[in-house]
Scaffold this motif. Structure first.
Motif, PDB file in Angstrom:
ATOM      1  N   ALA A 180      27.349  -3.335 -19.255  1.00 22.05           N
ATOM      2  CA  ALA A 180      28.340  -2.795 -18.510  1.00 22.05           C
ATOM      3  C   ALA A 180      28.000  -1.539 -17.727  1.00 22.05           C
ATOM      4  CB  ALA A 180      29.408  -2.371 -19.580  1.00 22.05           C
ATOM      5  N   GLN A 181      26.741  -1.055 -17.916  1.00 18.41           N
ATOM      6  CA  GLN A 181      26.330   0.071 -17.049  1.00 18.41           C
ATOM      7  C   GLN A 181      25.587  -0.363 -15.680  1.00 18.41           C
ATOM      8  OE1 GLN A 181      24.337   2.920 -19.616  1.00 18.41           O
ATOM      9  NE2 GLN A 181      25.859   2.751 -20.921  1.00 18.41           N
ATOM     10  N   PRO A 182      25.716   0.338 -14.638  1.00 19.18           N
ATOM     11  CA  PRO A 182      24.735   0.094 -13.394  1.00 19.18           C
ATOM     12  C   PRO A 182      23.275   0.479 -13.528  1.00 19.18           C
ATOM     13  CG  PRO A 182      26.001   1.838 -13.129  1.00 19.18           C
ATOM     14  CD  PRO A 182      26.290   1.380 -14.439  1.00 19.18           C
ATOM     15  N   VAL A 183      22.393  -0.413 -13.355  1.00 24.75           N
ATOM     16  CA  VAL A 183      21.011  -0.180 -13.680  1.00 24.75           C
ATOM     17  C   VAL A 183      20.162  -0.988 -12.428  1.00 24.75           C
ATOM     18  CG1 VAL A 183      20.741  -2.231 -15.142  1.00 24.75           C
ATOM     19  CG2 VAL A 183      19.223  -0.502 -15.271  1.00 24.75           C
ATOM     20  N   ARG A 184      19.056  -0.671 -11.870  1.00 26.72           N
ATOM     21  CA  ARG A 184      18.409  -1.490 -11.052  1.00 26.72           C
ATOM     22  C   ARG A 184      17.513  -2.369 -11.962  1.00 26.72           C
ATOM     23  NH1 ARG A 184      14.205   2.957  -9.078  1.00 26.72           N
ATOM     24  NH2 ARG A 184      14.477   3.551 -11.111  1.00 26.72           N
ATOM     25  N   LEU A 185      18.148  -3.470 -11.655  1.00 20.45           N
ATOM     26  CA  LEU A 185      17.481  -5.019 -12.227  1.00 20.45           C
ATOM     27  C   LEU A 185      16.625  -5.378 -11.355  1.00 20.45           C
ATOM     28  CD1 LEU A 185      17.687  -5.885 -15.109  1.00 20.45           C
ATOM     29  CD2 LEU A 185      19.634  -7.556 -14.277  1.00 20.45           C
ATOM     30  N   HIS A 186      15.571  -5.837 -11.826  1.00 17.28           N
ATOM     31  CA  HIS A 186      14.583  -6.580 -10.827  1.00 17.28           C
ATOM     32  C   HIS A 186      13.955  -7.817 -11.792  1.00 17.28           C
ATOM     33  CE1 HIS A 186      14.190  -2.875  -8.488  1.00 17.28           C
ATOM     34  NE2 HIS A 186      14.291  -1.950  -9.700  1.00 17.28           N
ATOM     35  N   ARG A 210      12.620  11.598 -15.736  1.00 19.02           N
ATOM     36  CA  ARG A 210      11.469  10.465 -15.483  1.00 19.02           C
ATOM     37  C   ARG A 210      12.029   9.102 -15.469  1.00 19.02           C
ATOM     38  NH1 ARG A 210       6.293  13.070 -16.156  1.00 19.02           N
ATOM     39  NH2 ARG A 210       6.782  15.245 -16.485  1.00 19.02           N
ATOM     40  N   THR A 211      11.196   8.400 -15.031  1.00 21.56           N
ATOM     41  CA  THR A 211      11.670   6.874 -14.955  1.00 21.56           C
ATOM     42  C   THR A 211      11.252   6.037 -16.229  1.00 21.56           C
ATOM     43  OG1 THR A 211      11.282   6.853 -12.588  1.00 21.56           O
ATOM     44  CG2 THR A 211      11.253   4.773 -13.635  1.00 21.56           C
ATOM     45  N   CYS A 212      12.311   5.409 -16.905  1.00 21.65           N
ATOM     46  CA  CYS A 212      12.308   4.721 -17.869  1.00 21.65           C
ATOM     47  C   CYS A 212      12.076   3.060 -17.451  1.00 21.65           C
ATOM     48  CB  CYS A 212      13.027   4.853 -19.090  1.00 21.65           C
ATOM     49  SG  CYS A 212      13.332   3.664 -20.188  1.00 21.65           S
ATOM     50  N   LEU A 213      11.253   2.408 -17.553  1.00 18.26           N
ATOM     51  CA  LEU A 213      11.145   0.837 -17.269  1.00 18.26           C
ATOM     52  C   LEU A 213      11.216  -0.105 -18.298  1.00 18.26           C
ATOM     53  CD1 LEU A 213      10.781  -1.295 -15.235  1.00 18.26           C
ATOM     54  CD2 LEU A 213       8.315  -1.305 -15.616  1.00 18.26           C
ATOM     55  N   VAL A 262      13.764  -4.994 -15.833  1.00 20.41           N
ATOM     56  CA  VAL A 262      13.091  -6.255 -15.410  1.00 20.41           C
ATOM     57  C   VAL A 262      13.740  -7.365 -16.259  1.00 20.41           C
ATOM     58  CG1 VAL A 262      11.063  -7.659 -14.997  1.00 20.41           C
ATOM     59  CG2 VAL A 262      10.985  -5.494 -14.627  1.00 20.41           C
ATOM     60  N   SER A 263      14.183  -8.250 -15.656  1.00 20.55           N
ATOM     61  CA  SER A 263      15.017  -9.262 -16.291  1.00 20.55           C
ATOM     62  C   SER A 263      14.581 -10.704 -16.080  1.00 20.55           C
ATOM     63  CB  SER A 263      16.462  -9.074 -16.245  1.00 20.55           C
ATOM     64  OG  SER A 263      17.168 -10.480 -16.776  1.00 20.55           O
ATOM     65  N   ARG A 264      14.495 -11.633 -17.015  1.00 23.32           N
ATOM     66  CA  ARG A 264      14.081 -12.968 -16.661  1.00 23.32           C
ATOM     67  C   ARG A 264      15.068 -13.612 -15.595  1.00 23.32           C
ATOM     68  NH1 ARG A 264      16.196 -17.041 -19.134  1.00 23.32           N
ATOM     69  NH2 ARG A 264      16.795 -15.831 -20.940  1.00 23.32           N
ATOM     70  N   THR A 265      16.199 -13.265 -15.969  1.00 22.52           N
ATOM     71  CA  THR A 265      17.461 -13.768 -14.985  1.00 22.52           C
ATOM     72  C   THR A 265      17.591 -13.231 -13.862  1.00 22.52           C
ATOM     73  OG1 THR A 265      19.213 -12.704 -16.031  1.00 22.52           O
ATOM     74  CG2 THR A 265      18.512 -14.788 -17.017  1.00 22.52           C
TER      75      THR A 265
END
Length: 199
Positions: free
Chosen positions: A174-180, A137-140, A165-168
């Motif tokens: 350290a871990q790869p993550v889909r950051l938006h 499942r997807t965790c946001l 989701v990040s402000r910056t």
């Protein structure tokens, strides 16, 4: 020599703990009145009083001893641009663990099932389960600071896909993550099965 003042009257055990560290070159003072002379360079307080900021000509940093920035502190510190503001993230681990516990409790319907079992009703055991499998499942995660990164690590351990989701918009973990960026939140919410708010 670095002088630190704690704007509080902490418990004696707390003060003894600080003294036991025997940190070379650091002196601590404590109290709800401004020490005389006010030689501290670092002030520890969540909601500092203006008198503590004005009295110390060498003040360069405020440490808030918890996560977050109270609105009153933010508004006051805008008048002191030479004072940097820092948080202590010692609560990141316990907070992330509690977030995971609450998510698992809700997803696995721990409380409703426990209520049934305690009343002697074992029918949930024999009915088709509506309890979702979290694996795949997807965790946001909204907010990818210290706590968000720990949540991501734990959720990944359950086999979940992670989006954050990040402000910056910068991945400091350290871990790869889909950051938006925040602008993508409305697109990321519909496909997510789990949302953690860790801002």
């Amino acid at each position: 020599m670095l002088n630190v003042h704690i704007q509080d009257d902490p418990a004696e055990t707390y003060v003894k703990g600080l003294q036991s560290w025997r940190l070379p070159g650091i002196t601590f003072t404590c109290g709800t009145t401004v020490p005389d002379p006010a030689e501290y360079e670092i002030l520890i307080s969540g909601v500092p009083e203006r008198t503590f900021l004005d009295a110390a000509p060498r003040l360069r940093a405020l440490i808030i001893p918890w996560a977050g920035l109270p609105a009153a502190t933010r508004d006051l510190l805008l008048e002191y641009p030479h004072v940097s503001v820092h948080n202590i993230h010692h609560n990141a681990g316990p907070t992330a663990e509690m977030a995971m516990a609450l998510m698992l409790s809700a997803a696995k319907q721990v409380l409703p099932i426990d209520r049934h079992f305690r009343s002697g009703d074992w029918t949930p055991r024999y009915t088709s389960s509506s309890v979702p499998l979290l694996d795949g499942r997807t965790c946001l995660i909204l907010g990818y600071g210290e706590i968000g990164q720990r949540i991501a690590q734990a959720a990944r351990g359950l086999g979940m896909e992670i989006a954050a989701v990040s402000r910056t918009g910068k991945n400091r973990g350290a871990q790869p993550v889909r950051l938006h960026p925040m602008e993508k939140l409305h697109i990321l919410l519909p496909p997510a099965q789990v949302l953690f708010v860790s801002v």
